[in-house]
Each structure stands twice: as C-alpha cells, then as structure tokens.
Design a protein around this motif. Structure first.
Motif, short mmCIF file in Angstrom:
data_model
loop_
_atom_site.label_atom_id
_atom_site.label_comp_id
_atom_site.label_asym_id
_atom_site.label_seq_id
_atom_site.Cartn_x
_atom_site.Cartn_y
_atom_site.Cartn_z
N VAL A 46 -11.12 8.76 -1.71
CA VAL A 46 -9.80 9.01 -2.28
C VAL A 46 -8.79 9.12 -1.14
CG1 VAL A 46 -8.38 10.62 -3.61
CG2 VAL A 46 -10.74 10.14 -4.31
N TYR A 47 -7.66 8.43 -1.29
CA TYR A 47 -6.60 8.45 -0.28
C TYR A 47 -5.43 9.28 -0.79
CZ TYR A 47 -9.28 4.38 1.24
OH TYR A 47 -10.29 3.54 1.63
N ARG A 48 -4.76 9.94 0.18
CA ARG A 48 -3.59 10.75 -0.15
C ARG A 48 -2.42 10.25 0.69
NH1 ARG A 48 -4.39 16.12 -1.75
NH2 ARG A 48 -3.07 16.83 -0.05
N TYR A 49 -1.26 10.22 0.06
CA TYR A 49 -0.05 9.76 0.75
C TYR A 49 0.55 10.91 1.55
CZ TYR A 49 4.74 8.10 1.45
OH TYR A 49 5.93 7.74 1.99
N LEU A 50 0.93 10.58 2.79
CA LEU A 50 1.56 11.58 3.64
C LEU A 50 3.06 11.31 3.69
CD1 LEU A 50 -0.97 11.67 6.62
CD2 LEU A 50 -0.77 13.28 4.73
N GLU A 87 -7.08 1.25 6.80
CA GLU A 87 -7.49 1.99 8.00
C GLU A 87 -6.35 2.05 9.01
OE1 GLU A 87 -10.12 3.66 8.43
OE2 GLU A 87 -11.31 3.02 6.68
N SER A 88 -5.60 0.93 9.12
CA SER A 88 -4.47 0.92 10.05
C SER A 88 -3.41 1.94 9.64
CB SER A 88 -3.86 -0.49 10.08
OG SER A 88 -2.67 -0.50 10.84
N ILE A 111 0.84 -1.21 0.00
CA ILE A 111 0.00 0.00 0.00
C ILE A 111 0.87 1.25 0.00
CG2 ILE A 111 -1.69 1.33 1.33
CD1 ILE A 111 -2.80 -1.35 2.35
N VAL A 112 1.87 1.26 0.87
CA VAL A 112 2.74 2.44 0.96
C VAL A 112 3.51 2.63 -0.35
CG1 VAL A 112 4.75 3.40 2.13
CG2 VAL A 112 2.93 2.32 3.46
N ARG A 148 -2.03 5.28 11.58
CA ARG A 148 -0.61 5.50 11.84
C ARG A 148 -0.05 6.66 11.02
NH1 ARG A 148 2.00 -0.11 10.73
NH2 ARG A 148 0.11 -0.51 9.52
N GLU A 149 -0.93 7.38 10.33
CA GLU A 149 -0.61 8.61 9.60
C GLU A 149 0.35 8.39 8.43
OE1 GLU A 149 0.72 11.54 12.35
OE2 GLU A 149 -1.25 11.71 13.35
N TYR A 150 0.21 7.23 7.79
CA TYR A 150 0.89 7.03 6.50
C TYR A 150 0.03 7.56 5.36
CZ TYR A 150 4.47 4.05 8.60
OH TYR A 150 5.53 3.57 9.34
N LEU A 151 -1.30 7.49 5.57
CA LEU A 151 -2.27 7.96 4.57
C LEU A 151 -3.28 8.85 5.24
CD1 LEU A 151 -3.13 4.54 2.80
CD2 LEU A 151 -1.29 6.10 2.21
N GLU A 152 -4.03 9.56 4.40
CA GLU A 152 -5.17 10.33 4.89
C GLU A 152 -6.25 10.34 3.82
OE1 GLU A 152 -4.18 14.40 5.54
OE2 GLU A 152 -3.80 14.82 3.42
N ARG A 153 -7.49 10.53 4.24
CA ARG A 153 -8.58 10.63 3.28
C ARG A 153 -8.65 12.04 2.72
NH1 ARG A 153 -11.83 6.16 3.60
NH2 ARG A 153 -11.73 4.97 5.56
N ASP A 154 -9.06 12.14 1.48
CA ASP A 154 -9.25 13.45 0.87
C ASP A 154 -10.44 14.13 1.54
OD1 ASP A 154 -8.41 15.05 -1.76
OD2 ASP A 154 -10.58 15.23 -1.49
N THR A 155 -10.28 15.41 1.86
CA THR A 155 -11.34 16.12 2.58
C THR A 155 -12.61 16.28 1.75
OG1 THR A 155 -10.34 18.21 1.83
CG2 THR A 155 -9.69 17.38 4.00
#
Length: 731
Positions: free
Chosen positions: A726-730, A709-710, A672-673, A714-721
């Motif tokens: 849609v997921y965004r990579y942090l 979700e995990s 995923i990462v 753990r703040e590797y991803l976030e949802r688009d506001t």
C-alpha cells in the motif's frame, strides 16, 4: 262531434270492445312449423323450397309475435343438429379414402354446411335478431351452425385426425417438389380456423413436422454443399414457407412456422457455417453471401456469433501482417486495403450495424497495437512518402491522408508517431520536398482535431518558423541591396529553426570556403542584431546548394549542379586541382570519414558522375583517388545529384524511441502523483489499474513499478508501515 247542416245537434260516435278476444287456431304452431321444417329440410337436401322466402319470413315473424319463439328455436336447433350429424356421418364413411379423394369431399361438406346455414339464417332472420339476440346463453344461428359442425367433428376423432393429417401430407408433398391444390388446403385450414380447431389440432403438428423435415434435410444438404450454397438453399426454403403461409395457412401460423423453419435450417448449423464459409467469404469479399448470412443469422439471434467470428478473423489476419517483419515496407498499404475491405463489408453486407462497427474498431485497435510502437513509426513513414513531391494529385492525396488517419486513430502510442512524424516533416520543410503546403496543413488540422492542440503545437511551430524565415530573408536581401550589409555573389537562403520545435540535429564539423563562411557570418550578425540574447548554430548537414560547373562537352559549356552542402564542399575543392585522394579531401573539407565516403560515392559512383574514381568500384575505400570528369555530359542543363541518404539505422530508430520513452516517464510520474493526491492511499494493484486506464500508450507493469520506486526515492510517496503493498501520498 260535428255540427249537422241546418243547426241540428251533433251525433255521438261510440266504440265498444269485441264481445270475445281473437284466438289462434289450435294447430297454428304445428301448421306453421311444418311449413318451416319442410323448407329447412329442402335447404339441407339441396331441393327447391316450396314457399317464397317472404312467406317463410312472415311465418317466423308470426310465431315470434305470438311468443312461440322458444319452441321454434328448439325445433330448428334439433333439425339442424341432426342434419349436421348426418352430413359428417356420410363424410366419415369416406375417411379411409386417399387424401386426394377425401379432402375435396370434406371441403365440399364444409362449404355446403356454410351455405345452408346462411340460407336457414335468412329464413329465420327475425328469430335471430329478436329472441336469440335478447336471450342470454343462446347462440345466434350462424354460431349455432358452427357449434354443431365442431361438435360432430370433435366427437368423431378419427375423422378430424384424417382431415388434419391429409392437410399436413399435402404440405409435405409440396415441400418435396410436387404440385398440390393450394386452394383445397386453404379452404380446409380456414374451416379449422372458423371452428376454433386450427391452433390446437393443426398448427402444433404442422410446426413439429416442419422442424423434423428441415432438421433432416438441412443435415443432408450441408454435408454435401458449401456454406454459400447452403445459405442460398436455406434462404429459398424460408421464402417458400412465407409464400405457403400467404397462400394456404392462417396468418397466425406465419411466426411459429418461420421460427421452426429457421430454427431447423440455421440455428443448429451456425458454428459449422462459420467454420466452413466465413473465412473464404471475407477474404474474397463475397458481399452477397455475407449479406445473406447476416440476414439468416439475424432470424435466429446469431449475429453475435457472426460478429465475434468476423472480428476474430480480422484480428488474426491483421496481426499476422503486423508481426511479419518482411512486410514492414508495405504494412501500412496492406492494412489500409484490409480496412477498406472491412469497411465495405460492414456497409454493404452487415447493413452498417452498430455492433459490427464497434467489433471492427476493436479488432483494428488490437491488431495495430499487436507490435508495440512499430506501426506508429511505419504510419509516420507512410505519410512522409505520400506528402513528398510526385505523390499524386491533390484529391488522391487527401483521400490517402483520410485513410491513414483512420489507422492513426487505433494507435496507442501516438507520442511515438509524433516523434517520427516531426522528424520527417522537418526534412520535407528544409529540403523542399513538400507535395502541397495545403495538404500538410490539412493533415495537421486533422491531427489537432483528433489529439488536441498540445499534440500539434510543435508541428505548427515548424511551419511558423519557415514563414518567419521567409520574411527574414526578404529583410536581409533588402539590407544587402540598400548597402546596409555587404553584398555577395552567393545567393543565400536560411531557415531559422526554434530549438524546441524541431528535432535535434547533431552538429557537423566542416571547413567552409572563406567566401561562404563570410556570408554565413554576415547573416549571423544580422540575425543577432534583431534578436538579442539568442545563439545561432548552423546545421550544415541539411544545407543544399546550386553550383555552376564547366564541362567541355556541356551544350553551353556549363551545367548547374543541384547538390547538398557536403557535396558542394567536395566539388569546390576541384576548383584548384583536377585530382585528389580520399585523405586530401578529408583534410580539405573536414568531413567525418563515413560522411565523406558516402558523399564521394554519390559524386563518383552514382548515375550522375561528375568525378571519376580510381580504381573503379561501387564502394569508396582507403587509397582511392578522385578525378574531375572532363567527359561528363548530360541532356539537362540543370542536373540534380542525389546524395546517398544514410538509412536510418536501428540505433537511430531506437534513439528516437528512447527519447519518447523518456518523455513518457514524466507523463507516468504526473499520473501517479495525480492519482495518489486524490486517493491519498492506494494498494499497488489498484494504482496500476488506475494508471492503465489513464495512460493511453503501451505500458508494462515493470515500467510503472520503476516510476513508483523513483517517486518513493524522491519522497512523493511512501510505503505503508503495516502493508508494503500500500502506498501513501506525501503532501
């Protein structure tokens, strides 16, 4: 000028022209043609020619030399055309006769026409090679003769129709089983071909009638015959058409005629033949029938239907095997037999066709993974059985391993296979159950070639540990012999296992006899002296011993008993007493209750009973007492007492699988990462698609969703506001 004898002057010779130019006789052309015309008439009438061919040839040459060729050609053409019309008119009078009378007359008329045209051409050869060759728009004599015959035949449509229908009827009679004069049909079809009428007037109706004939016959035969019998019938019929083309018809008819026959015999019945016969042919491995089906279906472009039906049948049969829980014990053997049979069919019946090979691989990949994870476990168990002692010769074992590897390639969850295989390999290495070290290493090399070095790293590490332990024990014994370590009457052999390579063995708490505990302590200190910073823990459940036991009835009074360490602890207690209760043995050995009961059951209830249980029974229950068996005897000096192996429970299998699933979580997280780092932003659906493509073990969307979700937590991803899908990579 020539000098005369005696010096006289030369006499002059003068040549003067004729007073009048030579002229042809007034009747030269008529007289000459009358001679030639009579010769042409005699040829057509099959009568002797009254002049020699040389004389006639000179006459034609004289006419052409005196520029009378055009008139001569006109007269010749008119006379030949009239004779051809007369001949075909005579033939038309017989058009109503039966074919066996009419057709030979037609062939005779054609043969006579050809022969007579060639004779006339030989007489008028000078005309043919000079005037006709040099004058545009004028046909040579042979072509002129063909044109006359064709013109008259086309003009008399009824005559042509009778001729064509007669030939078609002869062919249909032969298809019906009658004998015909093939030479007659061949001569007439060659005539039509020479006249340029074959394709338009004969070949088209022939193809139509062929289609109609075989459409009717195929339906009748298929309704009463099996699929195999029908295919043989169709093959025979097509072979007959090939022979008929070679014997009777023009070579241009071969392709359309065979296409018509194959189209009527095979193409409409492909689904019926597959439904009616494929399953039986495949199940019974009828290579000849399947080969015939493959060849015939190829003629009508039906290989794809055959391939799909074959693949679907393999999937259906194999999936039923895999999903049948009662067949788990023999599942791998059954799948290997199925694979071997299908490989044979692919090679011998389907001509090693690449598309069929791909369909076979696809079918096996689907059926092997029809039940997630279980086949991987069963293949690992099967390999364990084969690699144990007494599993056959080296060559047979290698063949079996190759076949098992063929199934292994289809497994999606290869990590689960690795977990079970590693567990079984450890038992073989530690309990001395190896059939062949070479076979073990050969299999690992095959796994390495198939899955990469990372897959076999731990397996290779296990072998390295065994080899290193062997060297370590040699050093330990040398230290004992030289006095650097205390000697013992116990011959110790230890396997030192690297924790990361081997399965995790839960510690078994036991009470060891003091002299045995002392030997283990000496070895532990010796090992730590050579490897500082390490910790030693003993896996007593894997230990085994050889005990010398005295029995009054033994041949020499002594037997050597090969037992597990836990069995040895129980037997050593009887050195101080002849009888002990279950409770006493539990306190003396420190064994866990279930383990103790199984150990006692193997010593007092199995085939080799060195203890006697009171009261008698197959199971060990509370209150049982165990007595040294004074009457024990055995024909062998060295007696092996098998421990009752606790069968791997469902819970233990699930624990092994669960450990694999935990390891898979890390692979899922990494995937995923990796995807999100390269894409930065991705929708949920596209992310799942990418993951299914990259991860090679069975997955469910719910599992992936949990890992996403995990990673969000753990703040590797976030949802688009704006869009939660849609997921965004942090970073």
């Amino acid at each position: 000028r020539a000098a005369r004898a005696g010096g006289a002057p030369p006499k002059k010779l003068t040549i003067k022209p004729l007073r009048a130019a030579p002229t042809l006789p007034p009747d030269f052309e008529a007289t000459t043609w009358s001679k030639l015309g009579a010769a042409v008439a005699a040829v057509h009438d099959k009568q002797p020619v009254g002049f020699s061919l040389e004389e006639l040839y000179r006459a034609v040459e004289d006419l052409c030399m005196h520029k009378l060729a055009p008139g001569t050609h006109v007269r010749l053409e008119q006379q030949c055309a009239a004779r051809t019309a007369e001949r075909l008119g005579n033939l038309a009078a017989h058009a109503s006769d039966p074919p066996h009378i009419f057709l030979p007359l037609a062939l005779e008329a054609w043969t006579d026409h050809c022969n007579q045209t060639l004779t006339v051409r030989s007489i008028f050869l000078y005309l043919d090679r000079t005037y006709l060759l040099q004058t545009p728009g004028v046909k040579p004599l042979w072509e002129m003769g063909l044109a006359h015959f064709r013109h008259e035949l086309v003009r008399q449509r009824e005559l042509l129709g009778r001729l064509v229908n007669g030939c078609l009827m002869q062919i249909e009679r032969e298809r019906g089983g009658e004998l015909i004069d093939r030479g007659l049909v061949q001569g007439l079809t060659r005539m039509l071909s020479a006249l340029g009428l074959y394709e338009d007037t004969f070949e088209g109706p022939l193809v139509e009638r062929t289609t109609a004939f075989y459409a009717t016959e195929s339906s009748r035969v298929l309704s009463s015959e099996s699929a195999a019998a029908y295919l043989k019938f169709a093959e025979t019929r097509i072979a007959e058409e090939v022979a008929r083309c070679q014997a009777c018809l023009h070579s241009s008819s071969r392709k359309p005629l065979l296409a018509a026959a194959q189209g009527a015999l095979i193409a409409p019945h492909v689904p019926t033949l597959l439904d009616k016969g494929l399953v039986h042919m495949v199940d019974e491995a009828r290579i000849e029938d399947l080969s015939r089906m493959y060849a015939l279906f190829g003629h009508v472009g039906a290989h794809r239907q055959l391939r799909d039906a074959w693949s679907a049948h393999i999937k259906r049969v194999g999936t039923d095997m895999v999903l049948d829980s009662e067949r788990e014990k023999t599942l791998v053997e059954d799948l290997l037999r199925l694979k071997e049979k299908c490989d044979t069919l692919h090679t011998q019946a389907f001509d090693r066709a690449e598309a069929f090979g791909y369909a076979l691989r696809e079918a096996f990949e689907a059926l092997v993974n029809a039940k997630q994870n279980k086949p991987a476990e069963l293949i690992a168990k099967f390999l364990d059985q084969q690699l144990r002692a007494k599993a056959g010769s080296e060559s047979d074992l290698e063949v079996t391993l190759d076949h098992a590897m063929a199934l292994f390639r289809f497994i999606n969850g290869k990590d689960l296979f690795e977990a079970f295989f590693k567990k079984d390999l450890a038992k073989r290495l530690l309990l001395g159950k190896l059939a062949s070290v070479d076979a073990e290493k050969l299999l690992i090399s095959k796994l390495k070639a198939e899955c990469g070095a990372g897959f076999t790293n731990k397996l290779e590490g296990m072998f390295k540990d065994v080899d290193a332990s062997h060297d370590l024990m040699q050093t330990f014994r040398e230290a004992q012999e030289t006095g650097r370590l205390p000697r013992s009457d116990i011959e110790l052999n230890v396997h030192v296992l690297t924790t990361g390579f081997w399965p995790n063995y839960p510690p078994v708490e036991v009470k060891l006899p003091s002299h045995l505990a002392k030997v283990l302590e000496v070895f532990g200190d010796f090992y730590l002296s050579k490897h500082s910073g390490r910790r030693v823990s003993w896996a007593h459940s894997l230990g085994h011993c050889t005990l010398k036991a005295r029995f009054p009835l033994a041949p020499q009074g002594v037997h050597e008993l090969q037992v597990s360490l836990l069995q040895a602890l129980v037997l050593l207690h009887f050195n101080s007493t002849d009888e002990a209760s279950l409770e006493t043995l539990a306190e003396a050995t420190g064994l866990e209750d279930r383990e103790l009961r199984l150990t006692l059951q193997s010593l007092a209830c199995g085939k080799v009973r060195v203890l006697v249980k009171e009261p008698k029974g197959r199971d060990v229950v509370d209150g049982d007492r165990f007595i040294y068996n004074h009457d024990f005897q055995h024909k062998l000096h060295r007696v092996k007492i098998n421990a009752i192996q606790m069968k791997e429970s469902v819970e233990e299998q699930e624990a092994t699988s669960e450990k694999v699933f935990v390891d898979r979580q890390y692979q899922i997280d990494a995937a995923i990462v990796r995807v999100m780092k390269s894409r930065k932003s991705l929708s949920h659906t596209l992310l799942l698609t990418e993951l299914f493509a990259q991860l090679k073990f069975p997955l469910k969307p719910q599992d992936l969703k949990k890992r996403i979700e995990s990673l969000i937590d753990r703040e590797y991803l976030e949802r688009d506001t704006k869009n939660p899908q849609v997921y965004r990579y942090l970073a």
